[in-house]
Design a protein around this motif. Structure first.
Motif, PDB file in Angstrom:
ATOM      1  N   ARG A 177      -5.648  -6.745  -1.104  1.00 38.64           N
ATOM      2  CA  ARG A 177      -5.647  -6.012  -2.554  1.00 38.64           C
ATOM      3  C   ARG A 177      -6.653  -6.376  -3.505  1.00 38.64           C
ATOM      4  NH1 ARG A 177      -0.583  -8.427  -5.498  1.00 38.64           N
ATOM      5  NH2 ARG A 177      -1.621 -10.355  -5.534  1.00 38.64           N
ATOM      6  N   ALA A 185      -1.091   4.351  -4.470  1.00 40.96           N
ATOM      7  CA  ALA A 185      -2.170   3.427  -4.307  1.00 40.96           C
ATOM      8  C   ALA A 185      -3.370   4.144  -3.785  1.00 40.96           C
ATOM      9  CB  ALA A 185      -2.001   1.986  -3.828  1.00 40.96           C
ATOM     10  N   ASN A 186      -3.127   4.798  -2.556  1.00 39.34           N
ATOM     11  CA  ASN A 186      -3.846   5.625  -1.934  1.00 39.34           C
ATOM     12  C   ASN A 186      -4.614   6.656  -2.414  1.00 39.34           C
ATOM     13  OD1 ASN A 186      -5.106   6.178   0.892  1.00 39.34           O
ATOM     14  ND2 ASN A 186      -4.432   8.156   0.176  1.00 39.34           N
ATOM     15  N   TRP A 221       0.882  -1.178  -0.026  1.00 40.95           N
ATOM     16  CA  TRP A 221      -0.322   0.128   0.147  1.00 40.95           C
ATOM     17  C   TRP A 221       1.085   1.185  -0.128  1.00 40.95           C
ATOM     18  CZ3 TRP A 221      -4.886   0.556  -1.310  1.00 40.95           C
ATOM     19  CH2 TRP A 221      -5.544   1.732  -1.117  1.00 40.95           C
ATOM     20  N   LYS A 238      -7.930   6.144   2.391  1.00 36.59           N
ATOM     21  CA  LYS A 238      -7.802   5.110   3.189  1.00 36.59           C
ATOM     22  C   LYS A 238      -6.660   5.534   4.490  1.00 36.59           C
ATOM     23  CE  LYS A 238     -10.598   2.064   2.181  1.00 36.59           C
ATOM     24  NZ  LYS A 238     -11.444   1.373   3.439  1.00 36.59           N
ATOM     25  N   TRP A 247      -0.998  -4.071   6.089  1.00 41.60           N
ATOM     26  CA  TRP A 247      -1.394  -4.517   4.917  1.00 41.60           C
ATOM     27  C   TRP A 247      -1.311  -5.687   4.339  1.00 41.60           C
ATOM     28  CZ3 TRP A 247      -0.138  -5.702  -0.229  1.00 41.60           C
ATOM     29  CH2 TRP A 247      -1.257  -5.540  -1.186  1.00 41.60           C
TER      30      TRP A 247
END
Length: 432
Positions: A360, A330-331, A326, A342, A355
């Motif tokens: 995923r 990605a966030n 993460w 997130k 994570w």
């Protein structure tokens, strides 16, 4: 009955005028969507009849008119007895609670440019899902469907989670101090409400667990969705008008409690734009999402996208399905897609958990719910696109069942190279 009706009119008048700017005002995003007419009548001193029409407009104003007329002969020559009157009233109330007598497809009452305003109302989701509750009274139940529902209910109990029923149609309980929960934030419920509005309750419930093996199966993968959308969009460009289609989309991961899964709706408009419509549990409602501005889109609104902008969204989904950790990137992708940061999601203590790859996103599903407002999933003009979709799905199914070594032999044959092993020819024939 007249006394009750007059009391109801007085209450409606009181609610509409004393609470016009409060949370529970039905005319400011409450339960009243259209102008409402109420008729009451009573006998005058001269033996005639006075009709009192109370008219509640959509803007909250109330007016009334009266008319005098002499009594006329009616089909009922004698008054209904109290016993039968109560029985008829009871049956009417039960049917009204269980059966939806409204339009089968609410969107059929409006033009394409009017839908945005209709579905952005505060009470939209709850009013539409109420139609599902009524329609399910008639829904047939299969043996395997009952088993699937029982398993879903047991899973919810084991996880101590409220998923909105086995199919996510049920809104969360409204909190008086939280306007968003009253509007509804559960994504699956919002998706159901939008499907009811554009396609009807029959389509909105055609993927329910209770239907068992008879439930509609979705398509899998962003590739198939891209290909189908591209085909339909190209058709629209050639014809000068695009199909008005409703698509149900969803992403998920192995850990159902990770808070990563999401469902939403994409609506293709005749002008070639697409509505990206969603809510997110405990974060925001559909009404709030539709007010969100976005300077990166051509429309300036987060929920209205061009074809290229929609393709860019699918690129972000693909990236999230290929991450190994993460990251801020990605966030950012998740935030741009689903409007949830997130990294700041403290409500579920998300950042305090480590994570894992089970969090995923590992699958993307979609289906064309209908071409609104007919409420039919049939596809006449897009037969070539449907055929392409079926072929692509079959190819994916075949490829998923092949070993890497067998696939290498097939690819070599397709490129005109010699088959290195005798068994490859049989594999090629099976593939064909």
């Amino acid at each position: 009955v007249n006394n009750c009706l007059r009391l109801g009119i007085a209450l409606a008048h009181s609610i509409c005028w004393t609470n016009r700017n409060t949370l529970w005002n039905p005319l400011a995003g409450g339960s009243i969507h259209e102008p409402l007419s109420l008729l009451s009548s009573q006998r005058s001193d001269t033996g005639g009849q006075i009709n009192i029409m109370v008219y509640i407009r959509a803007d909250g104003t109330i007016s009334g008119t009266t008319s005098n007329r002499k009594p006329k002969a009616t089909l009922v020559s004698k008054p209904v007895t109290t016993k039968w009157g109560v029985a008829i009233l009871a049956v009417a109330l039960i049917l009204n609670k269980m059966v939806d007598f409204g339009p089968r497809v609410p969107a059929s009452r409006r033009k394409p440019h009017e839908h945005w305003g209709a579905i952005s109302r505060d009470s939209f989701v709850r009013s539409m899902t109420d139609k599902i509750a009524k329609s399910k009274f008639w829904q047939s139940k299969t043996k395997d469907g009952k088993m699937a529902v029982a398993i879903a209910q047991m899973d919810a109990q084991l996880e101590h989670a409220d998923f909105g029923g086995p199919d996510g149609h049920v809104p969360e309980g409204g909190d008086f101090f939280d306007v968003e929960t009253i509007r509804v934030t559960r994504c699956s419920t919002t998706s159901s409400a939008l499907t009811v509005y554009f396609c009807g309750t029959g389509v909105a419930t055609n993927r329910d667990l209770v239907l068992g093996s008879g439930r509609k199966s979705p398509n899998i993968g962003t590739d198939t969705f891209r290909e189908y959308l591209s085909c339909r969009f190209d058709e629209g460009v050639k014809k000068g008008s695009h199909h008005r289609s409703v698509y149900r989309l969803g992403v998920g991961c192995k850990d159902s409690m990770a808070g990563m899964s999401h469902v939403w709706v994409v609506v293709a408009q005749p002008d070639g734009n697409f509505y990206w419509l969603q809510s997110f549990i405990s974060h925001y409602s559909l009404a709030t999402w539709m007010k969100k501005k976005d300077s990166s889109t051509k429309s300036g609104v987060a929920g209205v996208l061009t074809f290229d902008e929609l393709m860019g969204k699918l690129d972000a989904v693909d990236r999230l399905m290929s991450i190994n950790s993460w990251t801020n990137k990605a966030n950012r992708d998740y935030l741009e897609l689903f409007n949830v940061d997130k990294n700041l999601d403290s409500a579920a203590s998300w950042m305090r958990k480590k994570w894992t790859k089970d969090w995923r996103l590992d699958h993307f599903s979609w289906d064309q719910a209908c071409e609104y407002p007919a409420g039919s999933s049939g596809d006449e003009d897009g037969s070539e696109c449907v055929a392409m979709l079926e072929m692509s799905s079959l190819m994916n199914l075949l490829l998923d069942g092949l070993e890497e070594e067998d696939l290498a032999h097939i690819l070599s044959a397709l490129e005109g190279e010699e088959l290195e092993e005798s068994g490859a020819e049989d594999e090629m024939r099976a593939f064909s």
